[in-house]
Scaffold this motif. Structure first.
Motif, short mmCIF file in Angstrom:
data_model
loop_
_atom_site.label_atom_id
_atom_site.label_comp_id
_atom_site.label_asym_id
_atom_site.label_seq_id
_atom_site.Cartn_x
_atom_site.Cartn_y
_atom_site.Cartn_z
N ALA A 70 54.74 55.39 70.36
CA ALA A 70 55.78 55.49 71.38
C ALA A 70 55.36 56.36 72.56
O ALA A 70 56.13 56.59 73.49
CB ALA A 70 57.06 56.06 70.76
N GLY A 71 54.12 56.86 72.49
CA GLY A 71 53.59 57.65 73.60
C GLY A 71 53.86 59.13 73.52
O GLY A 71 53.70 59.85 74.52
N HIS A 72 54.25 59.62 72.34
CA HIS A 72 54.55 61.05 72.18
C HIS A 72 53.39 61.79 71.52
O HIS A 72 52.58 61.19 70.82
CB HIS A 72 55.81 61.23 71.33
N SER A 73 53.35 63.09 71.73
CA SER A 73 52.40 63.95 71.02
C SER A 73 53.04 64.39 69.71
O SER A 73 54.26 64.45 69.59
CB SER A 73 52.05 65.18 71.86
N VAL A 74 52.21 64.70 68.73
CA VAL A 74 52.71 65.05 67.41
C VAL A 74 52.00 66.31 66.90
O VAL A 74 50.79 66.45 67.05
CB VAL A 74 52.48 63.91 66.39
N MET A 75 52.77 67.21 66.32
CA MET A 75 52.20 68.39 65.67
C MET A 75 52.74 68.42 64.24
O MET A 75 53.94 68.38 64.02
CB MET A 75 52.59 69.68 66.40
N VAL A 76 51.82 68.48 63.28
CA VAL A 76 52.20 68.49 61.86
C VAL A 76 51.92 69.87 61.28
O VAL A 76 50.79 70.36 61.36
CB VAL A 76 51.42 67.42 61.07
N PHE A 77 52.93 70.51 60.72
CA PHE A 77 52.77 71.81 60.10
C PHE A 77 52.59 71.64 58.60
O PHE A 77 53.33 70.90 57.96
CB PHE A 77 54.00 72.70 60.37
N CYS A 78 51.61 72.34 58.05
CA CYS A 78 51.34 72.27 56.62
C CYS A 78 51.42 73.68 56.01
O CYS A 78 51.15 74.66 56.70
CB CYS A 78 49.95 71.68 56.36
N PRO A 79 51.75 73.77 54.72
CA PRO A 79 51.94 75.09 54.11
C PRO A 79 50.66 75.87 53.83
O PRO A 79 50.70 77.08 53.62
CB PRO A 79 52.68 74.77 52.82
N SER A 80 49.51 75.19 53.81
CA SER A 80 48.28 75.89 53.48
C SER A 80 47.08 75.20 54.13
O SER A 80 47.18 74.05 54.59
CB SER A 80 48.07 75.90 51.96
N LYS A 81 45.96 75.91 54.16
CA LYS A 81 44.73 75.35 54.72
C LYS A 81 44.26 74.15 53.90
O LYS A 81 43.78 73.16 54.46
CB LYS A 81 43.64 76.43 54.73
N LYS A 82 44.43 74.23 52.57
CA LYS A 82 44.01 73.12 51.72
C LYS A 82 44.80 71.87 52.04
O LYS A 82 44.25 70.77 52.09
CB LYS A 82 44.21 73.52 50.24
N THR A 83 46.09 72.02 52.29
CA THR A 83 46.92 70.87 52.65
C THR A 83 46.50 70.29 53.99
O THR A 83 46.50 69.06 54.15
CB THR A 83 48.41 71.29 52.70
N ASN A 100 55.58 60.09 51.20
CA ASN A 100 56.60 60.81 51.96
C ASN A 100 56.77 60.30 53.39
O ASN A 100 57.51 60.88 54.18
CB ASN A 100 56.29 62.31 51.98
N ARG A 101 56.06 59.22 53.73
CA ARG A 101 56.18 58.54 55.02
C ARG A 101 55.69 59.39 56.20
O ARG A 101 56.00 59.10 57.35
CB ARG A 101 57.63 58.11 55.30
N LEU A 102 54.89 60.42 55.92
CA LEU A 102 54.39 61.27 57.00
C LEU A 102 53.50 60.49 57.95
O LEU A 102 53.65 60.54 59.18
CB LEU A 102 53.62 62.46 56.41
N VAL A 103 52.55 59.75 57.40
CA VAL A 103 51.62 58.97 58.24
C VAL A 103 52.39 57.94 59.05
O VAL A 103 52.14 57.74 60.24
CB VAL A 103 50.54 58.29 57.38
N ALA A 104 53.35 57.29 58.43
CA ALA A 104 54.14 56.27 59.13
C ALA A 104 54.89 56.87 60.32
O ALA A 104 54.92 56.30 61.41
CB ALA A 104 55.13 55.62 58.17
N LEU A 105 55.48 58.03 60.13
CA LEU A 105 56.25 58.66 61.21
C LEU A 105 55.34 59.17 62.33
O LEU A 105 55.69 59.09 63.50
CB LEU A 105 57.09 59.80 60.65
N VAL A 106 54.17 59.67 61.96
CA VAL A 106 53.21 60.12 62.97
C VAL A 106 52.74 58.94 63.82
O VAL A 106 52.71 59.01 65.05
CB VAL A 106 52.01 60.83 62.31
N LEU A 107 52.38 57.85 63.15
CA LEU A 107 51.93 56.66 63.88
C LEU A 107 53.04 56.11 64.76
O LEU A 107 52.80 55.66 65.89
CB LEU A 107 51.47 55.60 62.89
N GLU A 108 54.26 56.17 64.28
CA GLU A 108 55.41 55.69 65.04
C GLU A 108 55.58 56.50 66.33
O GLU A 108 55.82 55.95 67.40
CB GLU A 108 56.67 55.79 64.18
N ALA A 109 55.45 57.82 66.22
CA ALA A 109 55.59 58.69 67.39
C ALA A 109 54.45 58.49 68.38
O ALA A 109 54.67 58.43 69.60
CB ALA A 109 55.67 60.15 66.95
N VAL A 110 53.24 58.35 67.86
CA VAL A 110 52.07 58.15 68.74
C VAL A 110 52.17 56.82 69.46
O VAL A 110 51.89 56.73 70.66
CB VAL A 110 50.76 58.24 67.92
#
Length: 270
Positions: free
Chosen positions: A254-267, A242-252
C-alpha cells in the motif's frame, strides 16, 4: 534558519507548537517541560528555543542531552545543518568523542557524558558559561539503571549558581510530568495529544484482525511462501501463523513504511 526549515518542508508551526512557544515563558528563558506524541514535532519547539537563546546570549553554551550514542550522531547532523547559518558549532560528546569541556556552542551528549561535563564545569568555576540544557526523552529519568544519572545531572544544574540557566525537557511518555515540572523549579508545563498522522490500533488473533479504533474485524490470510524467504519445508505448515508477514506485505504494497518491534535480539534475527 527559516530557509533551512522551508527546505525540509516545514512552512509553518503546528497549532500546538505555536501555543507552546507563545503561551509558556520558554522564549523568555523560563524552564519548560512539555509532552507530545511521537512524531508530533517536539524537537522543533526545543530548536526554536535554542535559536532564541543563542541569539540572546551568543557567548553562552548549550547542552542537548539524549539517552543513546546513536541519537547523539543523528542529532549532531541535524543541528549542524539547521544552525549553520548562525555560525554555530555543534559538537559530539559521546563514545570517546569530545573532551568533557564546553568548547562548542552546542554540545550533544549522552546522559553519562553530560554528567561528566557538568562536574568538570562546576570544578572549574565555569558554570555561568552554560545558558540552556535541553533533555530529550525526559522519561528516561525513571529508568532503573541509568535514570539516576539524569536526575543527579539536572539537580546539580538547577541548584548551581547560574542566573542564565534554563532547562527544557520533552517526552512522549511522561505520566507524572506536572510533578517533574514542579521539581524543575516550577517549570512551565505544556501537553498535547496532537498527531500529524492519525494512529489506529489493532490486534490479530487466530487469523482475524480486530481494528480497535474502528471497531471492525476482518480475516487475514497467511502470506504466500515466496522462494526468497527460504522457509524450511518442515516449518512451512506453521509459516506466518500470527500473520505478521502478511500484514507487513500488505502495508508495503500500500506504499507505507513498516517498523516491527521484537522482544529480543534472537527474535529479530529469526
Amino acid at each position: 534558519v527559516v530557509e533551512r526549515y522551508a527546505a525540509a518542508g516545514v512552512a509553518e508551526l503546528f497549532p500546538w507548537q505555536a501555543a507552546c512557544l507563545q503561551d509558556t515563558g520558554v522564549l523568555r528563558g523560563e524552564n519548560l517541560v512539555y509532552c507530545a506524541p511521537t512524531s508530533g514535532g517536539k524537537t522543533l519547539v526545543a530548536e526554536v528555543a535554542m535559536v532564541a537563546r543563542l541569539t540572546a546570549l551568543p557567548k553562552k553554551k548549550i547542552m542537548f542531552v539524549v539517552p543513546y550514542v546513536a541519537m547523539v550522531t543523528e542529532k549532531v547532523a541535524a543541528l549542524t545543518h539547521l544552525l549553520e547559518p548562525l555560525g554555530v558549532v555543534v559538537g559530539t560528546q559521546a563514545a570517546g568523542k569530545g573532551n568533557r569541556l564546553l568548547l562548542d556552542d552546542v554540545a550533544v551528549c549522552t546522559m553519562e557524558r553530560a554528567n561528566g561535563i557538568l562536574n568538570t564545569v562546576l570544578e572549574m568555576g565555569r558554570m555561568e558559561e552554560l545558558s540552556l540544557i535541553v533533555v530529550d526523552e525526559l522519561h528516561q529519568i525513571a529508568d532503573a539503571e541509568r535514570g539516576y544519572l539524569l536526575e543527579v545531572f539536572l539537580a546539580k544544574a538547577l541548584y548551581a549558581r547560574n542566573p542564565h540557566m534554563q532547562v527544557i525537557g520533552m517526552s512522549a511518555t511522561l505520566p507524572n510530568a506536572p510533578v517533574l515540572a514542579a521539581w524543575l523549579r516550577d517549570a512551565c508545563f505544556f501537553a498535547t495529544d496532537y498527531r500529524p498522522v492519525p494512529l489506529s490500533e489493532a490486534y490479530v488473533a487466530d487469523g482475524v484482525l480486530t481494528d480497535v479504533t474502528a471497531s471492525a474485524t476482518r480475516a487475514v490470510p497467511p502470506a504466500p511462501l515466496y522462494p526468497a524467504l527460504q522457509v524450511p519445508p518442515a516449518e512451512a505448515a506453521g509459516f506466518d501463523r500470527n500473520r505478521l508477514v502478511a500484514l507487513v506485505l500488505e502495508a508495503v504494497d500500500a506504499g507505507h513504511s513498516v517498523m516491527v518491534f521484537c522482544p529480543s535480539k534472537k527474535t529479530v534475527e529469526s
